[in-house]
Write a protein that holds these residues in place. Sequence first.
Motif, PDB file in Angstrom:
ATOM      1  N   THR A  35      29.412  66.266  28.244  1.00 47.29           N
ATOM      2  CA  THR A  35      30.605  66.618  29.004  1.00 47.29           C
ATOM      3  C   THR A  35      30.697  65.720  30.231  1.00 47.29           C
ATOM      4  N   ALA A  36      31.812  65.805  30.927  1.00 46.88           N
ATOM      5  CA  ALA A  36      31.977  65.058  32.167  1.00 46.88           C
ATOM      6  C   ALA A  36      30.906  65.526  33.153  1.00 46.88           C
ATOM      7  N   PRO A  37      30.163  64.598  33.746  1.00 44.68           N
ATOM      8  CA  PRO A  37      29.093  64.978  34.669  1.00 44.68           C
ATOM      9  C   PRO A  37      29.633  65.358  36.050  1.00 44.68           C
ATOM     10  N   VAL A  38      30.224  66.516  36.138  1.00 43.75           N
ATOM     11  CA  VAL A  38      30.747  67.038  37.394  1.00 43.75           C
ATOM     12  C   VAL A  38      30.297  68.484  37.552  1.00 43.75           C
ATOM     13  N   GLU A  39      29.996  68.857  38.793  1.00 42.45           N
ATOM     14  CA  GLU A  39      29.699  70.246  39.115  1.00 42.45           C
ATOM     15  C   GLU A  39      30.918  70.808  39.817  1.00 42.45           C
ATOM     16  N   VAL A  40      31.317  72.008  39.421  1.00 36.06           N
ATOM     17  CA  VAL A  40      32.487  72.650  40.021  1.00 36.06           C
ATOM     18  C   VAL A  40      32.026  73.958  40.671  1.00 36.06           C
ATOM     19  N   LYS A  41      32.334  74.095  41.961  1.00 34.70           N
ATOM     20  CA  LYS A  41      32.026  75.333  42.681  1.00 34.70           C
ATOM     21  C   LYS A  41      33.337  75.934  43.154  1.00 34.70           C
ATOM     22  N   ALA A  42      33.375  77.256  43.238  1.00 34.17           N
ATOM     23  CA  ALA A  42      34.590  77.943  43.689  1.00 34.17           C
ATOM     24  C   ALA A  42      34.229  79.050  44.660  1.00 34.17           C
ATOM     25  N   GLU A  43      34.950  79.096  45.766  1.00 40.38           N
ATOM     26  CA  GLU A  43      34.916  80.242  46.671  1.00 40.38           C
ATOM     27  C   GLU A  43      36.206  80.995  46.404  1.00 40.38           C
ATOM     28  N   LEU A  44      36.091  82.160  45.785  1.00 35.51           N
ATOM     29  CA  LEU A  44      37.253  82.913  45.325  1.00 35.51           C
ATOM     30  C   LEU A  44      37.612  84.030  46.293  1.00 35.51           C
ATOM     31  N   ALA A  45      38.884  84.105  46.639  1.00 39.80           N
ATOM     32  CA  ALA A  45      39.428  85.211  47.417  1.00 39.80           C
ATOM     33  C   ALA A  45      40.448  85.919  46.533  1.00 39.80           C
ATOM     34  N   LEU A  46      41.179  86.885  47.088  1.00 45.47           N
ATOM     35  CA  LEU A  46      42.133  87.650  46.282  1.00 45.47           C
ATOM     36  C   LEU A  46      43.200  86.793  45.627  1.00 45.47           C
ATOM     37  N   LYS A  47      43.776  85.841  46.386  1.00 48.17           N
ATOM     38  CA  LYS A  47      44.875  85.033  45.854  1.00 48.17           C
ATOM     39  C   LYS A  47      44.692  83.550  46.129  1.00 48.17           C
ATOM     40  N   SER A  48      43.443  83.121  46.346  1.00 52.31           N
ATOM     41  CA  SER A  48      43.197  81.706  46.608  1.00 52.31           C
ATOM     42  C   SER A  48      41.778  81.342  46.220  1.00 52.31           C
ATOM     43  N   ALA A  49      41.552  80.050  46.125  1.00 49.94           N
ATOM     44  CA  ALA A  49      40.215  79.544  45.836  1.00 49.94           C
ATOM     45  C   ALA A  49      40.048  78.209  46.528  1.00 49.94           C
ATOM     46  N   ARG A  50      38.852  77.969  47.018  1.00 47.25           N
ATOM     47  CA  ARG A  50      38.477  76.651  47.527  1.00 47.25           C
ATOM     48  C   ARG A  50      37.534  76.068  46.490  1.00 47.25           C
ATOM     49  N   LEU A  51      37.987  75.009  45.820  1.00 47.71           N
ATOM     50  CA  LEU A  51      37.211  74.366  44.768  1.00 47.71           C
ATOM     51  C   LEU A  51      36.507  73.141  45.326  1.00 47.71           C
ATOM     52  N   THR A  52      35.235  72.984  44.998  1.00 47.46           N
ATOM     53  CA  THR A  52      34.471  71.816  45.397  1.00 47.46           C
ATOM     54  C   THR A  52      33.952  71.158  44.124  1.00 47.46           C
ATOM     55  N   VAL A  53      34.329  69.902  43.935  1.00 46.65           N
ATOM     56  CA  VAL A  53      33.946  69.158  42.731  1.00 46.65           C
ATOM     57  C   VAL A  53      33.027  68.027  43.157  1.00 46.65           C
ATOM     58  N   THR A  54      31.833  67.969  42.560  1.00 46.74           N
ATOM     59  CA  THR A  54      30.870  66.916  42.853  1.00 46.74           C
ATOM     60  C   THR A  54      30.701  66.043  41.621  1.00 46.74           C
ATOM     61  N   PHE A  55      30.899  64.749  41.792  1.00 49.17           N
ATOM     62  CA  PHE A  55      30.797  63.792  40.692  1.00 49.17           C
ATOM     63  C   PHE A  55      29.360  63.284  40.628  1.00 49.17           C
ATOM     64  N   GLU A  56      28.709  63.469  39.483  1.00 49.88           N
ATOM     65  CA  GLU A  56      27.319  63.083  39.315  1.00 49.88           C
ATOM     66  C   GLU A  56      27.186  61.729  38.633  1.00 49.88           C
ATOM     67  N   ALA A  57      28.314  61.024  38.469  1.00 52.31           N
ATOM     68  CA  ALA A  57      28.329  59.665  37.926  1.00 52.31           C
ATOM     69  C   ALA A  57      29.618  58.995  38.397  1.00 52.31           C
ATOM     70  N   ASP A  58      29.636  57.656  38.388  1.00 51.88           N
ATOM     71  CA  ASP A  58      30.864  56.943  38.720  1.00 51.88           C
ATOM     72  C   ASP A  58      31.942  57.321  37.711  1.00 51.88           C
ATOM     73  N   ALA A  59      33.178  57.448  38.196  1.00 51.30           N
ATOM     74  CA  ALA A  59      34.260  57.902  37.314  1.00 51.30           C
ATOM     75  C   ALA A  59      35.548  57.149  37.617  1.00 51.30           C
ATOM     76  N   ARG A  92      34.729  66.295  46.445  1.00 47.88           N
ATOM     77  CA  ARG A  92      36.106  66.563  46.882  1.00 47.88           C
ATOM     78  C   ARG A  92      36.330  68.063  46.898  1.00 47.88           C
ATOM     79  N   THR A  93      37.107  68.508  47.882  1.00 49.82           N
ATOM     80  CA  THR A  93      37.431  69.927  48.018  1.00 49.82           C
ATOM     81  C   THR A  93      38.933  70.115  47.905  1.00 49.82           C
ATOM     82  N   PHE A  94      39.341  71.152  47.173  1.00 52.40           N
ATOM     83  CA  PHE A  94      40.755  71.454  46.950  1.00 52.40           C
ATOM     84  C   PHE A  94      40.993  72.932  47.218  1.00 52.40           C
ATOM     85  N   ASP A  95      42.090  73.233  47.902  1.00 47.95           N
ATOM     86  CA  ASP A  95      42.500  74.621  48.118  1.00 47.95           C
ATOM     87  C   ASP A  95      43.625  74.943  47.139  1.00 47.95           C
TER      88      ASP A  95
END
Length: 153
Positions: A35-59, A92-95
């Motif tokens: 699969t794509a070598p990325v780790e995805v983390k999420a901080e979940l609230a009621l109606k939002s999420a802060r996503l953090t994506v870490t690339f473990e290889a050049d892309a 990278r972080t995305f709201d």
Amino acid sequence: MSTPMKYLVLSVLFFTACTTPVSASSPVPARGKPTAPVEVKAELALKSARLTVTFEADAKDVELAVSGIDGLVVDGESRLVDHGEFKRGETRTFDVTFNPGPGRSMLVVSVSGSFNGASRARVASFTVGSGPLPQTPGQVITTDDGERVKVMP
């Protein structure tokens, strides 16, 4: 403790539980289909999420999008990255804001692109809400072996 005080304490606990973000992580699988070598983390609230994506290889040519299932609807733009380029170790972080479905629904994060010259994709999903899973249409039957299966339309 008086009855009004008990209700106040319960209300504060309920409000705190409903507003405290929940963190979840979806690391790169160690085994199985490449699969794509990325780790995805999420901080979940009621109606939002802060996503953090870490690339473990050049892309290169990275596409990153969010969507929902079981009634969850993403507000605004669902494509977060279009033909992006990232270096190994870059984060990278995305709201994201959304309207959750009734009960439990899922926020889905899809990442695809060229990683070290190979085309790879990865999907991570995060549960939002609580309660029973939504019932999908279909007919439950029992096979000749006694196994129960759902036949989808």
